[in-house]
Design a protein around this motif. Structure first.
Motif, PDB file in Angstrom:
ATOM      1  N   LEU A 178      16.090   8.585 -32.458  1.00  0.00           N
ATOM      2  CA  LEU A 178      16.015  10.012 -32.160  1.00  0.00           C
ATOM      3  C   LEU A 178      15.738  10.226 -30.677  1.00  0.00           C
ATOM      4  O   LEU A 178      16.275  11.150 -30.060  1.00  0.00           O
ATOM      5  N   LEU A 179      14.909   9.367 -30.116  1.00  0.00           N
ATOM      6  CA  LEU A 179      14.484   9.538 -28.728  1.00  0.00           C
ATOM      7  C   LEU A 179      14.392   8.184 -28.048  1.00  0.00           C
ATOM      8  O   LEU A 179      13.895   7.219 -28.630  1.00  0.00           O
ATOM      9  N   GLN A 180      14.893   8.120 -26.830  1.00  0.00           N
ATOM     10  CA  GLN A 180      14.780   6.927 -26.001  1.00  0.00           C
ATOM     11  C   GLN A 180      14.329   7.338 -24.594  1.00  0.00           C
ATOM     12  O   GLN A 180      14.917   8.249 -23.998  1.00  0.00           O
ATOM     13  N   LEU A 181      13.315   6.678 -24.097  1.00  0.00           N
ATOM     14  CA  LEU A 181      12.894   6.828 -22.706  1.00  0.00           C
ATOM     15  C   LEU A 181      13.240   5.547 -21.977  1.00  0.00           C
ATOM     16  O   LEU A 181      12.835   4.462 -22.400  1.00  0.00           O
ATOM     17  N   GLU A 182      13.988   5.668 -20.887  1.00  0.00           N
ATOM     18  CA  GLU A 182      14.435   4.497 -20.147  1.00  0.00           C
ATOM     19  C   GLU A 182      13.962   4.602 -18.698  1.00  0.00           C
ATOM     20  O   GLU A 182      14.376   5.508 -17.969  1.00  0.00           O
TER      21      GLU A 182
ATOM     22  N   LEU B 125      10.470   3.614 -24.102  1.00  0.00           N
ATOM     23  CA  LEU B 125      10.010   3.835 -25.470  1.00  0.00           C
ATOM     24  C   LEU B 125      11.173   4.243 -26.351  1.00  0.00           C
ATOM     25  O   LEU B 125      12.184   4.760 -25.868  1.00  0.00           O
ATOM     26  N   GLU B 126      11.000   4.038 -27.657  1.00  0.00           N
ATOM     27  CA  GLU B 126      11.960   4.512 -28.648  1.00  0.00           C
ATOM     28  C   GLU B 126      11.214   5.152 -29.812  1.00  0.00           C
ATOM     29  O   GLU B 126      10.113   4.742 -30.153  1.00  0.00           O
ATOM     30  N   LEU B 127      11.836   6.172 -30.393  1.00  0.00           N
ATOM     31  CA  LEU B 127      11.310   6.817 -31.592  1.00  0.00           C
ATOM     32  C   LEU B 127      12.449   6.984 -32.581  1.00  0.00           C
ATOM     33  O   LEU B 127      13.514   7.497 -32.231  1.00  0.00           O
ATOM     34  N   HIS B 128      12.220   6.562 -33.821  1.00  0.00           N
ATOM     35  CA  HIS B 128      13.241   6.648 -34.859  1.00  0.00           C
ATOM     36  C   HIS B 128      12.874   7.722 -35.882  1.00  0.00           C
ATOM     37  O   HIS B 128      11.719   8.156 -35.973  1.00  0.00           O
ATOM     38  N   ALA B 129      13.853   8.158 -36.636  1.00  0.00           N
ATOM     39  CA  ALA B 129      13.633   9.171 -37.665  1.00  0.00           C
ATOM     40  C   ALA B 129      12.623   8.672 -38.689  1.00  0.00           C
ATOM     41  O   ALA B 129      12.664   7.511 -39.110  1.00  0.00           O
TER      42      ALA B 129
ATOM     43  N   CYS C 140       4.624  13.440 -22.855  1.00  0.00           N
ATOM     44  CA  CYS C 140       5.117  14.308 -23.924  1.00  0.00           C
ATOM     45  C   CYS C 140       5.743  15.581 -23.361  1.00  0.00           C
ATOM     46  O   CYS C 140       6.810  16.006 -23.818  1.00  0.00           O
ATOM     47  N   ARG C 141       5.088  16.187 -22.396  1.00  0.00           N
ATOM     48  CA  ARG C 141       5.620  17.423 -21.830  1.00  0.00           C
ATOM     49  C   ARG C 141       6.959  17.195 -21.134  1.00  0.00           C
ATOM     50  O   ARG C 141       7.809  18.084 -21.103  1.00  0.00           O
ATOM     51  N   SER C 142       7.156  16.007 -20.579  1.00  0.00           N
ATOM     52  CA  SER C 142       8.413  15.733 -19.888  1.00  0.00           C
ATOM     53  C   SER C 142       9.583  15.712 -20.863  1.00  0.00           C
ATOM     54  O   SER C 142      10.716  16.022 -20.488  1.00  0.00           O
ATOM     55  N   ILE C 143       9.333  15.343 -22.112  1.00  0.00           N
ATOM     56  CA  ILE C 143      10.410  15.281 -23.096  1.00  0.00           C
ATOM     57  C   ILE C 143      10.982  16.670 -23.355  1.00  0.00           C
ATOM     58  O   ILE C 143      12.179  16.832 -23.603  1.00  0.00           O
ATOM     59  N   LEU C 144      10.120  17.698 -23.269  1.00  0.00           N
ATOM     60  CA  LEU C 144      10.576  19.077 -23.435  1.00  0.00           C
ATOM     61  C   LEU C 144      10.749  19.778 -22.092  1.00  0.00           C
ATOM     62  O   LEU C 144      11.020  20.978 -22.062  1.00  0.00           O
ATOM     63  N   ARG C 145      10.574  19.012 -21.007  1.00  0.00           N
ATOM     64  CA  ARG C 145      10.701  19.567 -19.658  1.00  0.00           C
ATOM     65  C   ARG C 145       9.739  20.738 -19.445  1.00  0.00           C
ATOM     66  O   ARG C 145      10.105  21.765 -18.870  1.00  0.00           O
ATOM     67  N   LEU C 146       8.508  20.556 -19.881  1.00  0.00           N
ATOM     68  CA  LEU C 146       7.474  21.576 -19.712  1.00  0.00           C
ATOM     69  C   LEU C 146       6.531  21.159 -18.585  1.00  0.00           C
ATOM     70  O   LEU C 146       5.313  21.117 -18.751  1.00  0.00           O
ATOM     71  N   LEU C 147       7.093  20.850 -17.447  1.00  0.00           N
ATOM     72  CA  LEU C 147       6.320  20.401 -16.301  1.00  0.00           C
ATOM     73  C   LEU C 147       6.394  21.441 -15.186  1.00  0.00           C
ATOM     74  O   LEU C 147       7.361  22.197 -15.101  1.00  0.00           O
ATOM     75  N   PRO C 148       5.388  21.479 -14.316  1.00  0.00           N
ATOM     76  CA  PRO C 148       5.415  22.453 -13.220  1.00  0.00           C
ATOM     77  C   PRO C 148       6.512  22.144 -12.215  1.00  0.00           C
ATOM     78  O   PRO C 148       7.136  21.081 -12.237  1.00  0.00           O
ATOM     79  N   ASP C 149       6.731  23.077 -11.310  1.00  0.00           N
ATOM     80  CA  ASP C 149       7.826  22.948 -10.353  1.00  0.00           C
ATOM     81  C   ASP C 149       7.650  21.780  -9.395  1.00  0.00           C
ATOM     82  O   ASP C 149       8.639  21.298  -8.830  1.00  0.00           O
ATOM     83  N   ASN C 150       6.425  21.321  -9.185  1.00  0.00           N
ATOM     84  CA  ASN C 150       6.222  20.211  -8.247  1.00  0.00           C
ATOM     85  C   ASN C 150       6.426  18.846  -8.888  1.00  0.00           C
ATOM     86  O   ASN C 150       6.182  17.822  -8.256  1.00  0.00           O
ATOM     87  N   ALA C 151       6.873  18.816 -10.139  1.00  0.00           N
ATOM     88  CA  ALA C 151       7.124  17.545 -10.833  1.00  0.00           C
ATOM     89  C   ALA C 151       8.543  17.065 -10.565  1.00  0.00           C
ATOM     90  O   ALA C 151       9.478  17.861 -10.475  1.00  0.00           O
TER      91      ALA C 151
ATOM     92  N   ILE D 164      15.974  10.404 -20.390  1.00  0.00           N
ATOM     93  CA  ILE D 164      15.382  10.853 -21.653  1.00  0.00           C
ATOM     94  C   ILE D 164      16.538  11.136 -22.589  1.00  0.00           C
ATOM     95  O   ILE D 164      17.229  12.158 -22.454  1.00  0.00           O
ATOM     96  N   LEU D 165      16.790  10.232 -23.503  1.00  0.00           N
ATOM     97  CA  LEU D 165      17.937  10.335 -24.402  1.00  0.00           C
ATOM     98  C   LEU D 165      17.492  10.935 -25.719  1.00  0.00           C
ATOM     99  O   LEU D 165      16.707  10.337 -26.466  1.00  0.00           O
ATOM    100  N   LEU D 166      17.965  12.126 -26.005  1.00  0.00           N
ATOM    101  CA  LEU D 166      17.686  12.797 -27.264  1.00  0.00           C
ATOM    102  C   LEU D 166      18.900  12.640 -28.154  1.00  0.00           C
ATOM    103  O   LEU D 166      19.954  13.231 -27.904  1.00  0.00           O
TER     104      LEU D 166
END
Length: 487
Positions: free
Chosen positions: A34-38, A59-63, A81-92, A98-100
């Motif tokens: 479901l999710l891969q971080l490379e 990291l990897e996450l499976h169903a 975690c916030r980076s996966i939803l792109r909920l980071l401030p403008d200075n990030a 991030i493979l969804l």
């Protein structure tokens, strides 16, 4: 044609496609995570310099899987975690992928990410009041997501909101969905946030310390609820926690994080029964269950390094009693302990001296029995076989200095409070009652006829489930809530 080009500008690479709505994607193959971080890196630009909050995470996450990320505060868990939803401030700044479900969402525009948040991935935050609008009834906040993403009619959305509140264990959902968040206890607010997160049936649920504010009974129900939802929907869960007891209860796999990097990954059994990184040993050694046996609650001495200028070697070296010279010079790679279990420590190098973990772990009947071997504890270790480590001497010197300072500061003082001939209570509550009427026909008896007295030098413990009235009582004592009756 021009309109199509404008809509596609959010993704800079032609090889990457971020569709307007991920809910229309075909189901992913069973073997596709479901999710891969490379090689994920996240930095924050600050006046003091670049803060390297996340440094090369894979990291990897499976169903249907629960992946727990554990570590001290400030190690990068929540930022990850916030980076996966792109909920980071403008200075990030994010680099890596991030493979969804096989698609890289790092290049996606903010407009395209709105189709990801909710239908594809949702987040359960540590502080529920950071997620809830304090001015709107909780029912309206659940219905908002349903009407915006699912185009439900008001009555359909209302019925679904009632079902979700009942699912997460809110009593009398018909009446409570009309109430604002301040009428709820902390545990009830967290359950309302969970209802919002589950409203659109996400494939991935990111739970950032979801049980920190809950008492143990409500915490257990929340964890059971997450597992039940996972069994029914196949949602993959990333659980961020510093509570290893929570991790042991629900996690399939664990990832230990320190100073922005992963230092050990494996199954939950690997992390608890066969830990290999000294930092994991320290986390397990700090479990309160061990303090019951030894009579002393142990911690990890020292502080994590500044991520403005991370050390060139192992970031844990300064706190590692088994550290060698190479730990201060070169960052260790991951060494495979067994299939699926690996740790980034030079102690696993074939040429490194043999070091036995300080934790003796004995598999019990359905649970692990953890016993700390005092003679091998990092703070008390003097065996000559560990003399190769520079970390032990550094820790020993620092600890001796700290103990000398503590002894000097406490010398000549006695514990406790001076005797007071006046035995009158400092605080006395007599038949205290606080009743709230949040709506027509609804009365909440938050505190209902309570008597207690607290005397000088006394520590009074007030315990109970979430929503039993503990915080309301404290606010009444401070004059923030006027009592209905009583003194």
């Amino acid at each position: 044609m021009a309109r199509r080009e404008r809509r596609g500008r959010g993704c800079r690479s032609r090889a990457v496609q971020c569709p307007a709505a991920f809910s229309n994607l075909n189901p992913s193959p069973a073997m596709t995570p479901l999710l891969q971080l490379e090689d994920l890196h996240i930095t924050f630009a600050t006046p003091a310099g670049q803060v390297q909050a996340v440094r090369g995470v894979d990291l990897e996450l499976h169903a249907g899987e629960t992946l727990a990320i554990v570590g001290e505060s400030g190690c990068g868990k929540s930022v990850l975690c916030r980076s996966i939803l792109r909920l980071l401030p403008d200075n990030a700044r994010i680099s890596g992928r991030i493979l969804l479900e096989g698609r890289d969402i790092v290049p996606c525009s903010e407009r395209q990410m709105r189709a990801v948040r909710g239908p594809q991935a949702a987040m359960l935050f540590q502080d529920p009041m950071a997620s809830l609008n304090p001015t709107l009834p909780v029912g309206d906040q659940i219905m908002e997501a349903l009407r915006r993403h699912r185009r439900m009619r008001p009555e359909q959305a209302r019925q679904r909101a009632l079902e979700l509140l009942e699912l997460v264990g809110i009593d009398d959902p018909e009446a409570r969905m009309r109430l604002q968040p301040h009428y709820f206890s902390g545990g009830m607010r967290q359950r309302c946030v969970l209802a919002i997160a589950l409203a659109l049936g996400p494939r991935i649920l990111l739970a950032d310390e979801p049980t920190t504010a809950l008492d143990v009974t409500v915490q257990a129900r929340m964890l059971d609820l997450l597992r039940d939802v996972q069994r029914k929907t196949g949602v993959g869960i990333i659980l961020v926690s510093h509570d290893l007891g929570v991790v042991a209860r629900v996690a399939d796999r664990g990832a230990v994080m320190y100073a922005g990097r992963l230092v050990e990954t494996g199954s939950a059994a690997d992390i608890f029964y066969d830990p290999r990184h000294p930092y994991t040993w320290g986390l397990l050694g700090a479990l309160p269950a061990l303090a019951v046996r030894s009579g002393q609650l142990r911690g990890i001495p020292g502080m994590p390094p500044s991520l403005l200028d991370p050390p060139p070697g192992d970031a844990f070296a300064e706190r590692n009693a088994w550290a060698m010279k190479v730990d201060y010079q070169r960052m260790p790679p991951f060494f495979e302990v067994s299939p699926g279990h690996k740790a980034a420590t030079w102690l696993l190098h074939p040429q490194a001296p043999k070091v036995e973990p300080p934790l003796h772990i004995t598999p019990g009947q359905g649970s692990a029995s953890l016993c700390w071997t005092d003679s091998a504890h990092a703070l008390e270790m003097s065996d000559s076989r560990y003399a190769f480590g520079e970390g032990h001497q550094r820790l020993h010197d620092r600890l001796a200095a700290q103990q000398g300072t503590a002894a000097a500061s406490t010398g000549g003082h006695t514990h406790g409070h001076p005797h007071d001939d006046d035995d009158r209570p400092l605080l006395e509550l007599q038949d205290l009652r606080l009743h709230f009427r949040p709506g027509r026909g609804l009365t909440v008896r938050a505190v209902d006829g309570l008597d207690l007295a607290i005397r000088r030098g006394e520590m009074f413990g007030l315990v109970g489930e979430s929503g039993c009235g503990k915080s309301t009582l404290a606010r009444a004592v401070m004059g923030l809530y006027p009592p209905t009756t009583g003194r």
